[in-house]
Write a protein that holds these residues in place. Sequence first.
Motif, PDB file in Angstrom:
ATOM      1  N   ARG A   1       1.206  -2.492   5.439  1.00 15.55           N
ATOM      2  CA  ARG A   1       1.512  -1.229   4.797  1.00 15.55           C
ATOM      3  C   ARG A   1       2.900  -0.731   5.163  1.00 15.55           C
ATOM      4  O   ARG A   1       3.522  -1.211   6.112  1.00 15.55           O
ATOM      5  CB  ARG A   1       0.492  -0.167   5.186  1.00 15.55           C
ATOM      6  N   PHE A   2       3.343   0.256   4.400  1.00  9.97           N
ATOM      7  CA  PHE A   2       4.525   1.037   4.723  1.00  9.97           C
ATOM      8  C   PHE A   2       4.313   2.437   4.156  1.00  9.97           C
ATOM      9  O   PHE A   2       3.447   2.652   3.314  1.00  9.97           O
ATOM     10  CB  PHE A   2       5.815   0.390   4.171  1.00  9.97           C
ATOM     11  N   PHE A   3       5.090   3.395   4.652  1.00  5.84           N
ATOM     12  CA  PHE A   3       5.037   4.757   4.136  1.00  5.84           C
ATOM     13  C   PHE A   3       6.363   5.042   3.455  1.00  5.84           C
ATOM     14  O   PHE A   3       7.432   4.736   3.994  1.00  5.84           O
ATOM     15  CB  PHE A   3       4.863   5.786   5.257  1.00  5.84           C
ATOM     16  N   VAL A   4       6.287   5.640   2.281  1.00  8.48           N
ATOM     17  CA  VAL A   4       7.470   6.018   1.518  1.00  8.48           C
ATOM     18  C   VAL A   4       7.368   7.508   1.193  1.00  8.48           C
ATOM     19  O   VAL A   4       6.280   8.024   0.949  1.00  8.48           O
ATOM     20  CB  VAL A   4       7.605   5.152   0.234  1.00  8.48           C
ATOM     21  N   ARG A   5       8.529   8.175   1.216  1.00  2.15           N
ATOM     22  CA  ARG A   5       8.549   9.592   0.852  1.00  2.15           C
ATOM     23  C   ARG A   5       8.948   9.713  -0.621  1.00  2.15           C
ATOM     24  O   ARG A   5      10.004   9.223  -1.025  1.00  2.15           O
ATOM     25  CB  ARG A   5       9.533  10.374   1.720  1.00  2.15           C
ATOM     26  N   ALA A   6       8.087  10.342  -1.402  1.00  2.00           N
ATOM     27  CA  ALA A   6       8.392  10.613  -2.808  1.00  2.00           C
ATOM     28  C   ALA A   6       9.508  11.662  -2.870  1.00  2.00           C
ATOM     29  O   ALA A   6       9.698  12.414  -1.906  1.00  2.00           O
ATOM     30  CB  ALA A   6       7.143  11.117  -3.527  1.00  2.00           C
ATOM     31  N   PRO A   7      10.227  11.738  -3.974  1.00  2.00           N
ATOM     32  CA  PRO A   7      11.293  12.730  -4.092  1.00  2.00           C
ATOM     33  C   PRO A   7      10.842  14.173  -3.842  1.00  2.00           C
ATOM     34  O   PRO A   7      11.632  15.008  -3.418  1.00  2.00           O
ATOM     35  CB  PRO A   7      11.789  12.552  -5.535  1.00  2.00           C
ATOM     36  N   ASP A   8       9.549  14.467  -4.067  1.00  2.00           N
ATOM     37  CA  ASP A   8       9.039  15.823  -3.812  1.00  2.00           C
ATOM     38  C   ASP A   8       8.678  16.060  -2.347  1.00  2.00           C
ATOM     39  O   ASP A   8       8.237  17.136  -1.986  1.00  2.00           O
ATOM     40  CB  ASP A   8       7.839  16.120  -4.704  1.00  2.00           C
ATOM     41  N   GLY A   9       8.844  15.036  -1.501  1.00  2.00           N
ATOM     42  CA  GLY A   9       8.553  15.166  -0.072  1.00  2.00           C
ATOM     43  C   GLY A   9       7.212  14.603   0.352  1.00  2.00           C
ATOM     44  O   GLY A   9       6.937  14.480   1.545  1.00  2.00           O
ATOM     45  N   THR A  10       6.352  14.256  -0.588  1.00  2.00           N
ATOM     46  CA  THR A  10       5.027  13.715  -0.275  1.00  2.00           C
ATOM     47  C   THR A  10       5.150  12.341   0.376  1.00  2.00           C
ATOM     48  O   THR A  10       5.874  11.478  -0.119  1.00  2.00           O
ATOM     49  CB  THR A  10       4.189  13.596  -1.562  1.00  2.00           C
ATOM     50  N   VAL A  11       4.437  12.155   1.485  1.00  2.00           N
ATOM     51  CA  VAL A  11       4.423  10.856   2.165  1.00  2.00           C
ATOM     52  C   VAL A  11       3.243  10.049   1.649  1.00  2.00           C
ATOM     53  O   VAL A  11       2.102  10.526   1.638  1.00  2.00           O
ATOM     54  CB  VAL A  11       4.351  11.030   3.695  1.00  2.00           C
ATOM     55  N   ILE A  12       3.540   8.825   1.205  1.00  2.00           N
ATOM     56  CA  ILE A  12       2.528   7.959   0.605  1.00  2.00           C
ATOM     57  C   ILE A  12       2.414   6.675   1.411  1.00  2.00           C
ATOM     58  O   ILE A  12       3.416   6.040   1.739  1.00  2.00           O
ATOM     59  CB  ILE A  12       2.897   7.642  -0.860  1.00  2.00           C
ATOM     60  N   ASN A  13       1.180   6.306   1.732  1.00  2.00           N
ATOM     61  CA  ASN A  13       0.855   5.056   2.414  1.00  2.00           C
ATOM     62  C   ASN A  13       0.647   3.996   1.338  1.00  2.00           C
ATOM     63  O   ASN A  13      -0.302   4.079   0.565  1.00  2.00           O
ATOM     64  CB  ASN A  13      -0.432   5.256   3.231  1.00  2.00           C
ATOM     65  N   VAL A  14       1.539   3.018   1.243  1.00  2.00           N
ATOM     66  CA  VAL A  14       1.389   1.907   0.293  1.00  2.00           C
ATOM     67  C   VAL A  14       0.833   0.754   1.103  1.00  2.00           C
ATOM     68  O   VAL A  14       1.432   0.326   2.091  1.00  2.00           O
ATOM     69  CB  VAL A  14       2.730   1.548  -0.373  1.00  2.00           C
ATOM     70  N   VAL A  15      -0.327   0.231   0.680  1.00  2.00           N
ATOM     71  CA  VAL A  15      -1.092  -0.644   1.571  1.00  2.00           C
ATOM     72  C   VAL A  15      -1.766  -1.790   0.822  1.00  2.00           C
ATOM     73  O   VAL A  15      -2.146  -1.658  -0.334  1.00  2.00           O
ATOM     74  CB  VAL A  15      -2.149   0.196   2.334  1.00  2.00           C
ATOM     75  N   ARG A  16      -1.896  -2.883   1.522  1.00  2.00           N
ATOM     76  CA  ARG A  16      -2.714  -4.008   1.058  1.00  2.00           C
ATOM     77  C   ARG A  16      -3.713  -4.309   2.161  1.00  2.00           C
ATOM     78  O   ARG A  16      -3.341  -4.561   3.303  1.00  2.00           O
ATOM     79  CB  ARG A  16      -1.895  -5.254   0.780  1.00  2.00           C
ATOM     80  N   HIS A  17      -4.977  -4.259   1.804  1.00  2.00           N
ATOM     81  CA  HIS A  17      -6.033  -4.578   2.771  1.00  2.00           C
ATOM     82  C   HIS A  17      -6.163  -6.074   2.877  1.00  2.00           C
ATOM     83  O   HIS A  17      -5.866  -6.808   1.947  1.00  2.00           O
ATOM     84  CB  HIS A  17      -7.364  -3.950   2.345  1.00  2.00           C
ATOM     85  N   ARG A  18      -6.606  -6.524   4.015  1.00  2.00           N
ATOM     86  CA  ARG A  18      -6.803  -7.966   4.198  1.00  2.00           C
ATOM     87  C   ARG A  18      -7.850  -8.472   3.213  1.00  2.00           C
ATOM     88  O   ARG A  18      -8.709  -7.726   2.748  1.00  2.00           O
ATOM     89  CB  ARG A  18      -7.196  -8.290   5.628  1.00  2.00           C
ATOM     90  N   ASP A  19      -7.749  -9.743   2.880  1.00  2.00           N
ATOM     91  CA  ASP A  19      -8.677 -10.333   1.924  1.00  2.00           C
ATOM     92  C   ASP A  19     -10.046 -10.556   2.518  1.00  2.00           C
ATOM     93  O   ASP A  19     -10.245 -10.692   3.652  1.00  2.00           O
ATOM     94  CB  ASP A  19      -8.113 -11.657   1.415  1.00  2.00           C
TER      95      ASP A  19
END
Length: 117
Positions: free
Chosen positions: A99-117
């Motif tokens: 995973r990584f966290f990205v900040r949207a332009p509005d300030g919201t922090v989003i966890n972008v993730v891939r779960h293990r298979d």
Amino acid sequence: MRVTRIIADLRVADVEAAKSFYTHYLGLSTEEFNMGWVARYTSPDTGANVQLVTRDAAAPEDPVISVLTEDVDGAYAEAQELGYEIVHPLTTEPWGVRRFFVRAPDGTVINVVRHRD
């Protein structure tokens, strides 16, 4: 990025104290996992779910949502190319997610993730 699922990450002071409301009252009675600081509860009938989070164990900020994708590496590269702020770098966590966290332009922090298979 191709999103496969989005899960709300609700900030709570104590997962165990909050659990009863979400499992009994809302009917999200299936506990998919509980790591003490984060737990996911799902309705066995509808699949609706929520994650309760006290404080992310490995990142400097807490996300508001978790966005699941099959290509987290590609999503990371795209976020960098577009110049979005990376709050938590692309990491394979000890519990198995990538995973990584990205900040949207509005300030919201989003966890972008891939779960293990």
